[in-house]
Design a protein around this motif. Sequence first.
Motif, PDB file in Angstrom:
ATOM      1  N   VAL A 179      40.683  -6.338  22.792  1.00  0.00           N
ATOM      2  CA  VAL A 179      41.390  -5.127  22.369  1.00  0.00           C
ATOM      3  C   VAL A 179      41.680  -5.191  20.871  1.00  0.00           C
ATOM      4  O   VAL A 179      41.505  -4.198  20.145  1.00  0.00           O
ATOM      5  CB  VAL A 179      42.696  -4.946  23.168  1.00  0.00           C
ATOM      6  CG1 VAL A 179      43.527  -3.794  22.600  1.00  0.00           C
ATOM      7  CG2 VAL A 179      42.402  -4.693  24.638  1.00  0.00           C
ATOM      8  N   GLY A 180      42.107  -6.343  20.395  1.00  0.00           N
ATOM      9  CA  GLY A 180      42.369  -6.503  18.967  1.00  0.00           C
ATOM     10  C   GLY A 180      41.144  -6.193  18.125  1.00  0.00           C
ATOM     11  O   GLY A 180      41.237  -5.499  17.108  1.00  0.00           O
ATOM     12  N   HIS A 181      40.004  -6.700  18.527  1.00  0.00           N
ATOM     13  CA  HIS A 181      38.769  -6.416  17.799  1.00  0.00           C
ATOM     14  C   HIS A 181      38.444  -4.927  17.813  1.00  0.00           C
ATOM     15  O   HIS A 181      38.043  -4.350  16.791  1.00  0.00           O
ATOM     16  CB  HIS A 181      37.613  -7.196  18.412  1.00  0.00           C
ATOM     17  CG  HIS A 181      37.570  -8.624  18.001  1.00  0.00           C
ATOM     18  ND1 HIS A 181      36.927  -9.598  18.734  1.00  0.00           N
ATOM     19  CD2 HIS A 181      38.097  -9.273  16.925  1.00  0.00           C
ATOM     20  CE1 HIS A 181      37.047 -10.766  18.132  1.00  0.00           C
ATOM     21  NE2 HIS A 181      37.757 -10.598  17.032  1.00  0.00           N
ATOM     22  N   LEU A 182      38.624  -4.285  18.950  1.00  0.00           N
ATOM     23  CA  LEU A 182      38.347  -2.856  19.043  1.00  0.00           C
ATOM     24  C   LEU A 182      39.307  -2.045  18.175  1.00  0.00           C
ATOM     25  O   LEU A 182      38.907  -1.042  17.564  1.00  0.00           O
ATOM     26  CB  LEU A 182      38.431  -2.396  20.495  1.00  0.00           C
ATOM     27  CG  LEU A 182      37.212  -2.754  21.344  1.00  0.00           C
ATOM     28  CD1 LEU A 182      37.514  -2.580  22.826  1.00  0.00           C
ATOM     29  CD2 LEU A 182      36.018  -1.894  20.942  1.00  0.00           C
ATOM     30  N   LEU A 183      40.557  -2.457  18.104  1.00  0.00           N
ATOM     31  CA  LEU A 183      41.508  -1.758  17.231  1.00  0.00           C
ATOM     32  C   LEU A 183      41.072  -1.855  15.776  1.00  0.00           C
ATOM     33  O   LEU A 183      41.138  -0.871  15.027  1.00  0.00           O
ATOM     34  CB  LEU A 183      42.913  -2.325  17.409  1.00  0.00           C
ATOM     35  CG  LEU A 183      43.564  -2.068  18.774  1.00  0.00           C
ATOM     36  CD1 LEU A 183      44.909  -2.771  18.860  1.00  0.00           C
ATOM     37  CD2 LEU A 183      43.726  -0.571  19.036  1.00  0.00           C
ATOM     38  N   CYS A 184      40.607  -3.029  15.367  1.00  0.00           N
ATOM     39  CA  CYS A 184      40.103  -3.181  13.996  1.00  0.00           C
ATOM     40  C   CYS A 184      38.929  -2.237  13.755  1.00  0.00           C
ATOM     41  O   CYS A 184      38.860  -1.550  12.725  1.00  0.00           O
ATOM     42  CB  CYS A 184      39.664  -4.621  13.755  1.00  0.00           C
ATOM     43  SG  CYS A 184      40.994  -5.834  13.774  1.00  0.00           S
ATOM     44  N   GLU A 185      37.999  -2.192  14.687  1.00  0.00           N
ATOM     45  CA  GLU A 185      36.817  -1.340  14.520  1.00  0.00           C
ATOM     46  C   GLU A 185      37.194   0.137  14.498  1.00  0.00           C
ATOM     47  O   GLU A 185      36.690   0.913  13.672  1.00  0.00           O
ATOM     48  CB  GLU A 185      35.816  -1.612  15.640  1.00  0.00           C
ATOM     49  CG  GLU A 185      34.559  -0.768  15.543  1.00  0.00           C
ATOM     50  CD  GLU A 185      33.432  -1.239  16.435  1.00  0.00           C
ATOM     51  OE1 GLU A 185      32.437  -0.501  16.566  1.00  0.00           O
ATOM     52  OE2 GLU A 185      33.536  -2.345  17.001  1.00  0.00           O
ATOM     53  N   LEU A 186      38.081   0.547  15.392  1.00  0.00           N
ATOM     54  CA  LEU A 186      38.434   1.960  15.483  1.00  0.00           C
ATOM     55  C   LEU A 186      39.328   2.419  14.341  1.00  0.00           C
ATOM     56  O   LEU A 186      39.226   3.570  13.894  1.00  0.00           O
ATOM     57  CB  LEU A 186      39.098   2.239  16.827  1.00  0.00           C
ATOM     58  CG  LEU A 186      38.169   2.174  18.040  1.00  0.00           C
ATOM     59  CD1 LEU A 186      38.968   2.254  19.335  1.00  0.00           C
ATOM     60  CD2 LEU A 186      37.130   3.290  17.994  1.00  0.00           C
ATOM     61  N   VAL A 187      40.205   1.563  13.854  1.00  0.00           N
ATOM     62  CA  VAL A 187      40.996   1.918  12.671  1.00  0.00           C
ATOM     63  C   VAL A 187      40.058   2.182  11.490  1.00  0.00           C
ATOM     64  O   VAL A 187      40.210   3.169  10.756  1.00  0.00           O
ATOM     65  CB  VAL A 187      42.030   0.822  12.338  1.00  0.00           C
ATOM     66  CG1 VAL A 187      42.595   1.025  10.927  1.00  0.00           C
ATOM     67  CG2 VAL A 187      43.158   0.827  13.355  1.00  0.00           C
ATOM     68  N   ASP A 188      39.076   1.314  11.307  1.00  0.00           N
ATOM     69  CA  ASP A 188      38.086   1.539  10.257  1.00  0.00           C
ATOM     70  C   ASP A 188      37.354   2.864  10.479  1.00  0.00           C
ATOM     71  O   ASP A 188      37.091   3.615   9.524  1.00  0.00           O
ATOM     72  CB  ASP A 188      37.074   0.391  10.227  1.00  0.00           C
ATOM     73  CG  ASP A 188      37.641  -0.876   9.615  1.00  0.00           C
ATOM     74  OD1 ASP A 188      38.792  -0.862   9.137  1.00  0.00           O
ATOM     75  OD2 ASP A 188      36.923  -1.892   9.612  1.00  0.00           O
ATOM     76  N   TYR A 189      37.013   3.149  11.716  1.00  0.00           N
ATOM     77  CA  TYR A 189      36.316   4.395  12.052  1.00  0.00           C
ATOM     78  C   TYR A 189      37.162   5.604  11.651  1.00  0.00           C
ATOM     79  O   TYR A 189      36.676   6.525  10.973  1.00  0.00           O
ATOM     80  CB  TYR A 189      36.015   4.413  13.541  1.00  0.00           C
ATOM     81  CG  TYR A 189      35.578   5.760  14.081  1.00  0.00           C
ATOM     82  CD1 TYR A 189      34.293   6.237  13.864  1.00  0.00           C
ATOM     83  CD2 TYR A 189      36.467   6.547  14.808  1.00  0.00           C
ATOM     84  CE1 TYR A 189      33.897   7.476  14.354  1.00  0.00           C
ATOM     85  CE2 TYR A 189      36.081   7.786  15.307  1.00  0.00           C
ATOM     86  CZ  TYR A 189      34.793   8.245  15.079  1.00  0.00           C
ATOM     87  OH  TYR A 189      34.409   9.467  15.561  1.00  0.00           O
ATOM     88  N   TYR A 190      38.429   5.599  12.057  1.00  0.00           N
ATOM     89  CA  TYR A 190      39.291   6.741  11.750  1.00  0.00           C
ATOM     90  C   TYR A 190      39.544   6.889  10.247  1.00  0.00           C
ATOM     91  O   TYR A 190      39.559   8.001   9.718  1.00  0.00           O
ATOM     92  CB  TYR A 190      40.636   6.607  12.466  1.00  0.00           C
ATOM     93  CG  TYR A 190      40.588   6.905  13.941  1.00  0.00           C
ATOM     94  CD1 TYR A 190      40.130   8.128  14.422  1.00  0.00           C
ATOM     95  CD2 TYR A 190      41.028   5.967  14.871  1.00  0.00           C
ATOM     96  CE1 TYR A 190      40.103   8.401  15.781  1.00  0.00           C
ATOM     97  CE2 TYR A 190      41.001   6.237  16.237  1.00  0.00           C
ATOM     98  CZ  TYR A 190      40.539   7.452  16.682  1.00  0.00           C
ATOM     99  OH  TYR A 190      40.505   7.720  18.024  1.00  0.00           O
TER     100      TYR A 190
END
Length: 205
Positions: A179-190
Amino acid sequence: MSQEAIDRVLAHSQAGCRLRETFFQAKATLVADIARAMAVSLARGGKILLCGNGGSAADCQHIAAEFVNRFKLERPPLPALALTTDSSILTAIGNDYGFEQVFLKQVQALGRPGDVLVAISTSGGSPNVLAALRAAKEREIVTVGFTGASGGAMLPLCDYPVLVPEKITALIQEIHIAVGHLLCELVDYYLFEAVSELTPYLNEA
C-alpha cells in the motif's frame, strides 16, 4: 534441502498472494482516495508524517524515503518525515515522559492542519501510535491508519483506515508496504501526471 523448508516457502507465498489479491480487490478505491488526500495536502504546502514501531517503524522510514527522494517518476522531492528516526528526540521524550509520548510530542511540534499522519500498528493497539492519532485529530491533521486483524482502537481515530483482515503479522506488513508503494506512485500520478483530476479537490474549502 528438506521438503519441509520448500513447503514452508510455498505456503507463505500462496497465503500472501491470496491475501494481496483479495485485499486490493476490496480496497483499491480506498488506496486511491488516500493518495488523492495526500496529494491535496502536499499541493497546499502540507507534509506527510509517519509513525510506527519495530517493523512498522522501518516501513515509515521506507515510505518517507520514497517521497523525499523519488519513487518511479523523476520529480521534485516531496516533504515526508518518519517520526521514528531521531534517537535524541525519541530517548529524551521516552526518558522524561514515557514511551507512549514519543510520537505524540512530535506530532504536536511538527504537525499543522491539513498535514497527513500515517500511523502504522499491525495490532491497532500500540499506545504511542494511538496517542499520535489523537494528537493529530486535535490539530485537524488527516489521519491514515495501517492496521490488521480487527483494527483495535485505531479505527475510530482514522479518517482513512487501511485494515488488512489477517492475524499473521508478517502478512499484514507485506500488504502495508505494498500500500505504501502504491501511495507513492499515485501521489506522483495526481501531482505530476493528472493534475486535472486533483483540481476540483484543491478548490474545496
